[in-house]
Design an enzyme around this catalytic site. Structure first.
Site, PDB file in Angstrom:
ATOM      1  N   SER A 119       0.851  -1.189   0.000  1.00 14.04           N
ATOM      2  CA  SER A 119       0.000   0.000   0.000  1.00 14.04           C
ATOM      3  C   SER A 119       0.885   1.237   0.000  1.00 14.04           C
ATOM      4  O   SER A 119       1.698   1.421   0.919  1.00 14.04           O
ATOM      5  CB  SER A 119      -0.875   0.018   1.250  1.00 14.04           C
ATOM      6  N   HIS A 153      -1.520  -1.545  -4.053  1.00 11.39           N
ATOM      7  CA  HIS A 153      -2.778  -1.177  -3.389  1.00 11.39           C
ATOM      8  C   HIS A 153      -2.838   0.340  -3.229  1.00 11.39           C
ATOM      9  O   HIS A 153      -1.930   0.952  -2.658  1.00 11.39           O
ATOM     10  CB  HIS A 153      -2.800  -1.888  -2.028  1.00 11.39           C
ATOM     11  N   ASP A 165      -4.843   3.422  -1.717  1.00 15.34           N
ATOM     12  CA  ASP A 165      -5.835   3.782  -0.701  1.00 15.34           C
ATOM     13  C   ASP A 165      -6.405   5.163  -0.980  1.00 15.34           C
ATOM     14  O   ASP A 165      -5.724   6.172  -0.808  1.00 15.34           O
ATOM     15  CB  ASP A 165      -5.187   3.756   0.685  1.00 15.34           C
ATOM     16  N   MET A 173      -9.038   8.005  -0.011  1.00 20.43           N
ATOM     17  CA  MET A 173      -9.831   8.445   1.154  1.00 20.43           C
ATOM     18  C   MET A 173     -10.381   9.844   0.893  1.00 20.43           C
ATOM     19  O   MET A 173      -9.689  10.696   0.331  1.00 20.43           O
ATOM     20  CB  MET A 173      -8.939   8.490   2.393  1.00 20.43           C
ATOM     21  N   HIS A 213      -8.601   0.860  -3.445  1.00 18.92           N
ATOM     22  CA  HIS A 213      -9.427   0.634  -2.261  1.00 18.92           C
ATOM     23  C   HIS A 213     -10.134   1.957  -1.963  1.00 18.92           C
ATOM     24  O   HIS A 213      -9.522   2.879  -1.426  1.00 18.92           O
ATOM     25  CB  HIS A 213      -8.508   0.191  -1.109  1.00 18.92           C
ATOM     26  N   MET A 268     -12.130   4.202   0.001  1.00 13.95           N
ATOM     27  CA  MET A 268     -12.705   4.502   1.324  1.00 13.95           C
ATOM     28  C   MET A 268     -13.402   5.847   1.178  1.00 13.95           C
ATOM     29  O   MET A 268     -12.959   6.872   1.717  1.00 13.95           O
ATOM     30  CB  MET A 268     -11.591   4.535   2.376  1.00 13.95           C
ATOM     31  N   MET A 276     -10.855  -5.848   6.449  1.00 18.06           N
ATOM     32  CA  MET A 276     -10.041  -4.853   7.164  1.00 18.06           C
ATOM     33  C   MET A 276      -9.666  -5.403   8.540  1.00 18.06           C
ATOM     34  O   MET A 276     -10.529  -5.842   9.299  1.00 18.06           O
ATOM     35  CB  MET A 276     -10.829  -3.553   7.385  1.00 18.06           C
ATOM     36  N   GLY A 282      -8.414   4.301   7.479  1.00 15.46           N
ATOM     37  CA  GLY A 282      -8.096   5.729   7.583  1.00 15.46           C
ATOM     38  C   GLY A 282      -6.610   6.029   7.686  1.00 15.46           C
ATOM     39  O   GLY A 282      -6.154   7.037   7.163  1.00 15.46           O
ATOM     40  N   PHE A 283      -5.883   5.136   8.327  1.00 15.72           N
ATOM     41  CA  PHE A 283      -4.470   5.440   8.552  1.00 15.72           C
ATOM     42  C   PHE A 283      -3.617   4.183   8.453  1.00 15.72           C
ATOM     43  O   PHE A 283      -4.089   3.085   8.756  1.00 15.72           O
ATOM     44  CB  PHE A 283      -4.279   6.068   9.941  1.00 15.72           C
ATOM     45  N   GLY A 327      -0.101   2.025   9.623  1.00 18.01           N
ATOM     46  CA  GLY A 327       0.690   1.852  10.838  1.00 18.01           C
ATOM     47  C   GLY A 327      -0.094   1.566  12.105  1.00 18.01           C
ATOM     48  O   GLY A 327       0.410   1.749  13.204  1.00 18.01           O
ATOM     49  N   ASP A 372      -6.154  -6.372   4.993  1.00 22.31           N
ATOM     50  CA  ASP A 372      -5.582  -5.022   4.975  1.00 22.31           C
ATOM     51  C   ASP A 372      -5.546  -4.430   6.379  1.00 22.31           C
ATOM     52  O   ASP A 372      -6.587  -4.221   6.993  1.00 22.31           O
ATOM     53  CB  ASP A 372      -6.462  -4.165   4.046  1.00 22.31           C
ATOM     54  N   GLY A 373      -4.341  -4.155   6.849  1.00 23.80           N
ATOM     55  CA  GLY A 373      -4.178  -3.482   8.132  1.00 23.80           C
ATOM     56  C   GLY A 373      -3.291  -4.263   9.082  1.00 23.80           C
ATOM     57  O   GLY A 373      -3.639  -5.364   9.498  1.00 23.80           O
ATOM     58  N   GLY A 374      -2.125  -3.704   9.369  1.00 21.71           N
ATOM     59  CA  GLY A 374      -1.236  -4.332  10.339  1.00 21.71           C
ATOM     60  C   GLY A 374      -0.591  -5.621   9.859  1.00 21.71           C
ATOM     61  O   GLY A 374      -0.174  -6.447  10.676  1.00 21.71           O
ATOM     62  N   GLY A 385       1.469  -1.793   4.182  1.00 22.90           N
ATOM     63  CA  GLY A 385       1.941  -0.424   3.978  1.00 22.90           C
ATOM     64  C   GLY A 385       3.175  -0.155   4.806  1.00 22.90           C
ATOM     65  O   GLY A 385       4.314  -0.179   4.323  1.00 22.90           O
TER      66      GLY A 385
HETATM   67  C1  DX5 Z   1      -5.900   1.780   5.952  1.00 25.90           C
HETATM   68  C2  DX5 Z   1      -5.575   1.341   4.557  1.00 25.90           C
HETATM   69  C3  DX5 Z   1      -4.471   0.396   4.465  1.00 25.90           C
HETATM   70  C4  DX5 Z   1      -3.163   0.858   5.030  1.00 25.90           C
HETATM   71  C5  DX5 Z   1      -2.519  -0.322   5.655  1.00 25.90           C
HETATM   72  O1  DX5 Z   1      -7.078   2.498   5.945  1.00 25.90           O
HETATM   73  O2  DX5 Z   1      -6.695   0.766   3.922  1.00 25.90           O
HETATM   74  O3  DX5 Z   1      -4.307  -0.092   3.146  1.00 25.90           O
HETATM   75  O4  DX5 Z   1      -2.291   1.410   4.107  1.00 25.90           O
HETATM   76  O5  DX5 Z   1      -1.404   0.115   6.285  1.00 25.90           O
HETATM   77  P1  DX5 Z   1      -0.554  -0.776   7.264  1.00 25.90           P
HETATM   78  O6  DX5 Z   1      -0.043  -1.933   6.495  1.00 25.90           O
HETATM   79  O7  DX5 Z   1       0.501   0.170   7.694  1.00 25.90           O
HETATM   80  O8  DX5 Z   1      -1.474  -1.184   8.393  1.00 25.90           O
HETATM   81 ZN    ZN Z   2      -6.342  -0.273   1.974  1.00 29.09          ZN
END
Ligand code: DX5
Ligand code: ZN
Length: 221
Positions: A14, A39, A41, A43, A72, A74, A143, A148-149, A151, A178-180, A200
């Site tokens: 991402s 990917h 993102d 927003m 993606h 959002m 998710m 939204g963010f 990390g 997706d996420g962490g 990401g």
């Molecule tokens: C969050 C995004 C993710 C984000 C994941 O809203 O949809 O794609 O970039 O980031 P990491 O891998 O840092 O959790």
């Molecule tokens: Zn994403």
């Protein structure tokens, strides 16, 4: 570019955590590591409390890469923006099930526009919400953080939905998570049946992006 058929594990970096001042270089680097999917993102500051980029940025990036552009969205009005993103060159569009009353219609529209379609569930959204339309999708996005963010901390309970979704859709539909995602969380989500791993922070916070990708690859084994 087409989403690779289900059956292979793909890492989808991402760019949310990449250096936005040199995105073309960032794309070139991950592509040189054999990455097939990137990917993106998107927003809007409405559906999520953050704003990233829109079709004009995607259109400029398109000229620099042959990777599958996995958008993606959002955003609160995915229906309104599907066409501009397709024109900008995305190959796959995921929208959030929470953002439309008529998901079947939007999936049809995406297919008619020539892209593959995905639906996404927030961590608190139950699998029941997508039961009916899951078989119409090319990929389902789970998710494991609140969108939204980058990390944020991986939510393990949200990942457990992957098991139910895999049973529901069988082997031919991709499940993206997706996420962490990092080398520590990867074995868990792969064992649950995820085959498309968005990462990401675990890639772009490292100075050696290729080593970071390889660390996730090794964790898949
Ligand atoms: C969050 C995004 C993710 C984000 C994941 O809203 O949809 O794609 O970039 O980031 P990491 O891998 O840092 O959790
Ligand atoms: Zn994403």
């Amino acid at each position: 570019m087409r989403l690779p058929k289900a059956g292979t594990i793909e890492i989808a970096p991402s760019i949310l955590s990449a250096d936005f001042a040199k995105l073309a270089d960032e794309l070139a680097e991950i592509e040189s590591a054999g990455i097939n999917i990137v990917h993106l993102d998107v927003m809007d500051g409405h559906f999520v409390p953050n704003i990233t980029f829109g079709p004009p940025v995607v259109a400029k990036l398109r000229k620099h890469s042959k990777m599958v552009f996995d958008a993606h969205l959002m955003i609160a009005a995915p229906d309104k923006y599907a066409e501009p993103f397709v024109e900008a060159g995305v190959d796959h569009i995921t929208f959030h099930i929470e953002t439309t009353a008529e998901p079947e219609k939007l999936i049809d529209k995406l297919h008619n526009l020539g892209v593959t379609a995905g639906i996404c569930l927030n961590p608190e959204t139950p699998v029941d919400a997508i039961k009916k339309i899951a078989p119409l999708c090319d990929m389902i996005l789970v998710m494991t953080v609140h969108p939204g963010f980058g990390g944020q901390k991986f939510i393990s309970e949200a990942a457990e939905k992957i098991i139910t979704i895999r049973k529901l859709v069988g082997p031919n539909i991709r499940i993206e998570v997706d996420g962490g995602i990092d080398p520590q969380t990867t074995p868990q989500v792969v064992s649950y049946g995820a085959d498309t791993l968005v990462a990401g922070n675990a890639i772009f916070s490292k100075s050696d992006r290729i080593a970071a990708i390889n660390a996730i690859r090794n964790a898949c084994k």
